[in-house]
Scaffold this motif. Structure first.
Motif, mmCIF file in Angstrom:
data_model
loop_
_atom_site.group_PDB
_atom_site.id
_atom_site.type_symbol
_atom_site.label_atom_id
_atom_site.label_comp_id
_atom_site.label_asym_id
_atom_site.label_seq_id
_atom_site.Cartn_x
_atom_site.Cartn_y
_atom_site.Cartn_z
ATOM 1 N N THR A 104 58.322 45.430 47.357
ATOM 2 C CA THR A 104 57.734 44.247 47.995
ATOM 3 C C THR A 104 56.285 44.508 48.376
ATOM 4 O OG1 THR A 104 59.895 43.658 48.882
ATOM 5 C CG2 THR A 104 57.977 42.627 49.891
ATOM 6 N N VAL A 105 56.025 45.707 48.939
ATOM 7 C CA VAL A 105 54.659 46.065 49.323
ATOM 8 C C VAL A 105 53.752 46.081 48.102
ATOM 9 C CG1 VAL A 105 53.217 47.906 50.221
ATOM 10 C CG2 VAL A 105 55.377 47.381 51.341
ATOM 11 N N ALA A 106 54.235 46.687 47.016
ATOM 12 C CA ALA A 106 53.428 46.753 45.785
ATOM 13 C C ALA A 106 53.130 45.370 45.257
ATOM 14 C CB ALA A 106 54.156 47.579 44.729
ATOM 15 N N SER A 107 54.119 44.480 45.295
ATOM 16 C CA SER A 107 53.938 43.114 44.806
ATOM 17 C C SER A 107 52.893 42.374 45.629
ATOM 18 C CB SER A 107 55.269 42.364 44.851
ATOM 19 O OG SER A 107 55.098 41.028 44.462
ATOM 20 N N THR A 108 52.946 42.590 46.953
ATOM 21 C CA THR A 108 51.985 41.929 47.841
ATOM 22 C C THR A 108 50.569 42.393 47.556
ATOM 23 O OG1 THR A 108 53.671 41.784 49.564
ATOM 24 C CG2 THR A 108 51.373 41.539 50.250
ATOM 25 N N VAL A 109 50.413 43.721 47.339
ATOM 26 C CA VAL A 109 49.098 44.277 47.041
ATOM 27 C C VAL A 109 48.552 43.711 45.733
ATOM 28 C CG1 VAL A 109 47.878 46.393 46.424
ATOM 29 C CG2 VAL A 109 49.474 46.393 48.346
ATOM 30 N N GLN A 110 49.419 43.603 44.703
ATOM 31 C CA GLN A 110 48.974 43.082 43.413
ATOM 32 C C GLN A 110 48.506 41.633 43.530
ATOM 33 O OE1 GLN A 110 52.307 43.774 40.853
ATOM 34 N NE2 GLN A 110 51.950 45.989 40.712
ATOM 35 N N LYS A 111 49.271 40.805 44.301
ATOM 36 C CA LYS A 111 48.882 39.400 44.468
ATOM 37 C C LYS A 111 47.548 39.296 45.196
ATOM 38 C CE LYS A 111 53.567 37.469 44.499
ATOM 39 N NZ LYS A 111 54.603 36.819 45.328
ATOM 40 N N SER A 112 47.384 40.148 46.239
ATOM 41 C CA SER A 112 46.137 40.134 46.992
ATOM 42 C C SER A 112 44.970 40.537 46.110
ATOM 43 C CB SER A 112 46.255 41.089 48.185
ATOM 44 O OG SER A 112 45.015 41.205 48.849
ATOM 45 N N SER A 113 45.204 41.533 45.258
ATOM 46 C CA SER A 113 44.150 42.008 44.369
ATOM 47 C C SER A 113 43.737 40.929 43.379
ATOM 48 C CB SER A 113 44.632 43.254 43.623
ATOM 49 O OG SER A 113 43.670 43.674 42.679
ATOM 50 N N ARG A 114 44.769 40.183 42.855
ATOM 51 C CA ARG A 114 44.442 39.130 41.878
ATOM 52 C C ARG A 114 43.658 38.000 42.534
ATOM 53 N NH1 ARG A 114 49.701 40.178 39.801
ATOM 54 N NH2 ARG A 114 50.580 38.506 41.065
ATOM 55 N N SER A 115 44.018 37.649 43.771
ATOM 56 C CA SER A 115 43.382 36.512 44.436
ATOM 57 C C SER A 115 41.938 36.825 44.820
ATOM 58 C CB SER A 115 44.168 36.121 45.688
ATOM 59 O OG SER A 115 44.148 37.186 46.624
ATOM 60 N N SER A 116 41.635 38.121 45.035
ATOM 61 C CA SER A 116 40.285 38.486 45.447
ATOM 62 C C SER A 116 39.482 39.081 44.303
ATOM 63 C CB SER A 116 40.347 39.502 46.597
ATOM 64 O OG SER A 116 41.012 40.676 46.167
ATOM 65 N N GLN A 117 39.991 38.936 43.090
ATOM 66 C CA GLN A 117 39.334 39.553 41.941
ATOM 67 C C GLN A 117 37.969 38.930 41.703
ATOM 68 O OE1 GLN A 117 41.262 39.202 38.048
ATOM 69 N NE2 GLN A 117 41.254 41.432 37.963
ATOM 70 N N ILE A 118 36.958 39.786 41.501
ATOM 71 C CA ILE A 118 35.597 39.332 41.259
ATOM 72 C C ILE A 118 35.360 39.268 39.762
ATOM 73 C CG2 ILE A 118 33.157 39.867 41.613
ATOM 74 C CD1 ILE A 118 33.922 41.355 44.128
ATOM 75 N N PRO A 119 34.771 38.180 39.258
ATOM 76 C CA PRO A 119 34.471 38.104 37.824
ATOM 77 C C PRO A 119 33.659 39.318 37.376
ATOM 78 C CG PRO A 119 34.042 35.997 38.887
ATOM 79 C CD PRO A 119 34.348 36.978 39.983
ATOM 80 N N PRO A 120 33.919 39.815 36.169
ATOM 81 C CA PRO A 120 33.237 41.028 35.691
ATOM 82 C C PRO A 120 31.719 40.955 35.789
ATOM 83 C CG PRO A 120 35.012 40.439 34.207
ATOM 84 C CD PRO A 120 34.920 39.320 35.200
ATOM 85 N N ALA A 121 31.139 39.791 35.509
ATOM 86 C CA ALA A 121 29.684 39.662 35.542
ATOM 87 C C ALA A 121 29.117 39.847 36.938
ATOM 88 C CB ALA A 121 29.264 38.293 34.997
ATOM 89 N N LEU A 122 29.982 39.671 37.956
ATOM 90 C CA LEU A 122 29.513 39.750 39.340
ATOM 91 C C LEU A 122 30.001 41.000 40.053
ATOM 92 C CD1 LEU A 122 30.151 36.023 40.376
ATOM 93 C CD2 LEU A 122 28.081 37.030 39.402
ATOM 94 N N SER A 123 30.736 41.850 39.345
ATOM 95 C CA SER A 123 31.323 43.017 39.980
ATOM 96 C C SER A 123 30.394 44.220 39.999
ATOM 97 C CB SER A 123 32.623 43.402 39.265
ATOM 98 O OG SER A 123 32.356 43.760 37.911
ATOM 99 N N ALA A 124 29.297 44.157 39.236
ATOM 100 C CA ALA A 124 28.386 45.303 39.161
ATOM 101 C C ALA A 124 27.744 45.557 40.510
ATOM 102 C CB ALA A 124 27.322 45.051 38.108
ATOM 103 N N LEU A 125 27.573 46.829 40.825
ATOM 104 C CA LEU A 125 26.897 47.188 42.065
ATOM 105 C C LEU A 125 25.402 46.916 41.974
ATOM 106 C CD1 LEU A 125 28.685 50.606 42.679
ATOM 107 C CD2 LEU A 125 29.023 48.493 43.978
ATOM 108 N N ARG A 126 24.885 46.898 40.745
ATOM 109 C CA ARG A 126 23.443 46.751 40.565
ATOM 110 C C ARG A 126 23.150 45.814 39.405
ATOM 111 N NH1 ARG A 126 19.090 49.395 42.277
ATOM 112 N NH2 ARG A 126 17.216 49.523 40.971
ATOM 113 N N GLY A 127 22.484 44.702 39.702
ATOM 114 C CA GLY A 127 21.963 43.851 38.660
ATOM 115 C C GLY A 127 22.853 42.711 38.235
ATOM 116 N N VAL A 128 22.232 41.573 37.949
ATOM 117 C CA VAL A 128 22.900 40.393 37.389
ATOM 118 C C VAL A 128 22.035 39.859 36.258
ATOM 119 C CG1 VAL A 128 24.107 39.763 39.521
ATOM 120 C CG2 VAL A 128 21.801 38.870 39.092
ATOM 121 N N GLY A 129 22.599 38.908 35.495
ATOM 122 C CA GLY A 129 21.916 38.436 34.303
ATOM 123 C C GLY A 129 21.051 37.212 34.479
#
Length: 478
Positions: free
Chosen positions: A6-31
Motif C-alpha cells: 500500500t505504501v509503495a502504491s501511494t508513493v507511485q501515485k504521488s510521483s506520477r501526479s507531481s511528475q515534471i515534463p522532461p523539458a522542464l526537469s533540467a536543473l539548468r537551461g530551457v529552450g
C-alpha cells in the motif's frame, strides 16, 4: 499500519501526479520563453537575477520579480559599465579609449540555456546569464561573452570547433576586514590553520569537509558539474577541474563557480579568493586551460592525423601560442597582482616553452591518446575573466594555424629557470596587446581600445597607494 504494498502504491501515485515534463526537469537551461515561464512556476521562483560579466568578470545586472522577467520586459544597462576599473573609477580618455558620448543603454538579452536556481538564497530565486546587444539588437564587440563568441566564429568559418577544460585554483582565507593586514589561512575542523605543502592531501581537503559539501550541493542544484577537486600546494589552496566542452559553456561555468565558491565560503565564515597571488611566499593561483580543436563534420580531433600522429595544425597551434600569448598576457594576467604570481623559481611558468608532460613549460602537452591530444596553457591566473582568457588563448592558437607558425623544439628539461620570456608588468603587457594588427582583427579594435584604457586606469590607481615595502626600506634610508 499499512502494508508495504500500500505504501509503495501511494508513493507511485504521488510521483506520477507531481511528475515534471522532461523539458522542464533540467536543473539548468530551457529552450524557449514558454518553457522558462513554466520552469519558474513549477519551482515557485519569486525573483530572478539577470547577470552578465563585466570586463573583470564581476556579475552585473538587475534583479526583478519572475512575473516581470517573463512579460517581455526590456532590460538595459549603461554602456559606462564596461569602462570602469576594478575599483569602480572611470579613467581619463586616452588613445583609443573613449566614452560613448550619450552613455546610451545596452540591452540584456537572456540566454535561457543558462537558467538555474540560486541555491544560497533564502527566498526562491533564479539566475540567468545575459548577452549584451545594442539598442537595435546588434552585437557589442567589446563585451566579454561577445569577444569569446567572435573568436569561436573564426573557428567555425574553418569548419572547426574548439574544446576546452579549465582548472581553477583558489585559496580559502580567514576573514579580513582591514586590507592593510596580510591574509592568513583559516582554521579547519581540527581547530588549527592548515599549513602549506599539502599538495593532493586528502587530509587537507577533509579539513573543510562541510564547506566542500556545500560547494558540491550548490553546484549540483545549478546543474554545474565538477570533475575533480584537490588540495594544492599552498595552505588551504584548492583546485576544481571541470569537464571538457564548449568554450562558452565552460566560461559560463567558471563565471558561476567563482560566485558559488565565494558564497559557500561566506556561509562558513571565511573568504574564498581568486587573487593570483594572495599571500607572500606562497604559490599563486592559476586557471590552466586545456585546449583541442575538432572538425565539426567528422568530430575528429584536428590535432591528430588519421594514423594517430600529431598534425601540422597541432604544431602550428603551439607556434601561435608561443608567438602571440605574450602579447595577450594582459587578458590572462589582468592586474598588478597577477605579475607577482609570474616570477622565476615558483610554480608558475615564466617562459613560452612547450613540452610533453612538462609542468615547467607554459604550454604542456598532457599524456593522452590521439583522440584527446590537447595543449594545456598554464599561464592564465585564476583572477582572469574566463571569457577573455579563453578568447585570448584560442585566438593565439588559431592565428598560429592561419600563419603556419613553427614552434621551437619541445623542452625536455626544467624550463622555469633563467630568463623571463613574458612582460614583467601591467603597462608593458597592455602595450603588447595594442601592438599586433592580427590580434586587433581577431579580438576587435573596440575591445582592445577599451580594455587597454581600463587597465591603464587601474595602474594609475594602484600607483596612488604607498606599500609597506616603501615605508620599510625608503622611509629612513633615502
Amino acid at each position: 499500519m499499512p502494508s508495504k504494498k500500500t505504501v509503495a502504491s501511494t508513493v507511485q501515485k504521488s510521483s506520477r501526479s507531481s511528475q515534471i515534463p522532461p523539458a522542464l526537469s533540467a536543473l539548468r537551461g530551457v529552450g524557449n520563453w514558454k518553457e522558462a515561464s513554466d520552469w519558474l512556476k513549477i519551482r515557485g521562483i519569486e525573483d530572478i537575477e539577470c547577470i552578465t560579466p563585466d570586463l573583470a568578470g564581476v556579475p552585473r545586472g538587475k534583479m526583478m520579480p519572475s512575473s516581470k522577467f517573463t512579460s517581455n520586459t526590456s532590460l538595459a544597462l549603461p554602456s559606462a559599465l564596461y569602462r570602469h576599473t576594478i575599483s569602480g573609477e572611470y579613467p581619463e580618455e586616452t588613445g583609443n579609449f573613449r566614452y560613448e558620448p550619450r552613455d546610451s543603454d545596452l540591452k540584456l538579452l537572456p540566454d535561457l540555456s543558462t537558467l538555474s536556481i540560486v541555491p544560497w538564497e533564502s527566498d526562491p530565486t533564479a539566475q540567468v546569464i545575459c548577452d549584451i546587444v545594442g539598442s537595435n539588437g546588434e552585437d557589442v564587440a567589446y563585451t566579454p561573452r561577445n569577444v569569446l563568441k567572435n573568436v569561436l566564429r573564426l573557428y567555425k568559418d574553418r569548419g572547426w570547433r574548439p574544446v576546452v577544460a579549465p582548472e581553477i585554483e583558489f585559496y580559502l582565507v580567514a576573514l579580513n576586514d582591514d586590507p592593510d593586514y596580510p591574509l592568513h589561512p583559516p582554521k579547519g575542523r581540527s581547530g588549527r590553520s592548515i599549513l602549506g605543502g599539502q599538495g593532493y592531501s586528502i587530509a587537507g581537503i577533509n579539513e573543510f569537509d562541510e564547506l566542500i559539501d556545500d560547494i558540491y550541493h550548490f553546484s549540483e542544484k545549478q546543474g554545474l558539474e565538477i570533475d575533480t577537486l584537490i588540495h594544492e600546494e599552498g595552505p588551504a589552496q584548492l583546485e576544481i577541474n571541470l569537464r571538457h566542452g564548449d568554450p562558452i559553456e565552460l566560461a559560463d561555468q567558471v563565471f558561476m563557480f567563482k560566485r558559488t565558491i565565494r558564497e559557500a565560503a561566506l556561509k562558513h565564515g571565511i573568504y574564498a579568493t581568486f587573487m593570483a597571488k594572495p599571500m607572500q611566499g606562497q604559490p599563486g593561483s592559476a586557471m590552466h586551460i586545456h585546449q583541442s580543436v575538432v572538425d565539426i563534420k567528422t568530430g575528429k580531433n584536428v590535432f591528430s592525423n588519421p594514423d594517430g600522429s600529431p598534425s601540422k595544425e597541432f604544431f602550428h597551434f603551439i607556434g601561435g601560442m608561443q608567438s602571440y600569448v605574450p602579447k595577450t598576457l594582459v587578458m590572462m594576467a589582468p592586474y598588478v597582482n597577477s605579475y607577482r604570481r609570474l616570477t622565476p623559481e615558483m610554480s608558475a611558468p615564466v617562459n613560452v616553452a612547450w613540452g610533453y608532460d612538462n609542468r615547467t613549460t607554459a604550454f604542456r602537452i598532457p599524456v593522452s591518446d590521439p583522440a584527446a591530444r590537447r595543449v594545456e596553457n598554464r599561464l592564465p591566473g585564476s583572477d582572469a575573466n574566463p571569457y577573455l582568457a579563453l578568447a585570448a588563448s584560442l585566438a593565439c592558437g588559431l592565428l598560429g594555424i592561419m600563419n603556419a607558425a613553427e614552434p621551437t623544439a619541445p623542452t625536455d628539461d626544467t624550463a622555469n629557470e633563467g630568463s623571463i620570456d613574458l612582460p614583467r608588468g601591467l603597462l608593458e603587457a597592455v602595450s603588447l596587446l595594442e601592438s599586433d594588427p592580427a590580434l586587433t582583427g581577431a579580438l576587435s579594435p573596440e575591445f582592445i581600445g577599451l580594455y587597454a584604457g581600463v587597465k591603464r586606469g587601474e595602474f594609475e590607481t594602484f600607483m596612488q597607494v604607498i606599500s609597506p615595502w616603501e615605508r620599510e626600506f625608503l622611509l629612513l634610508n633615502v
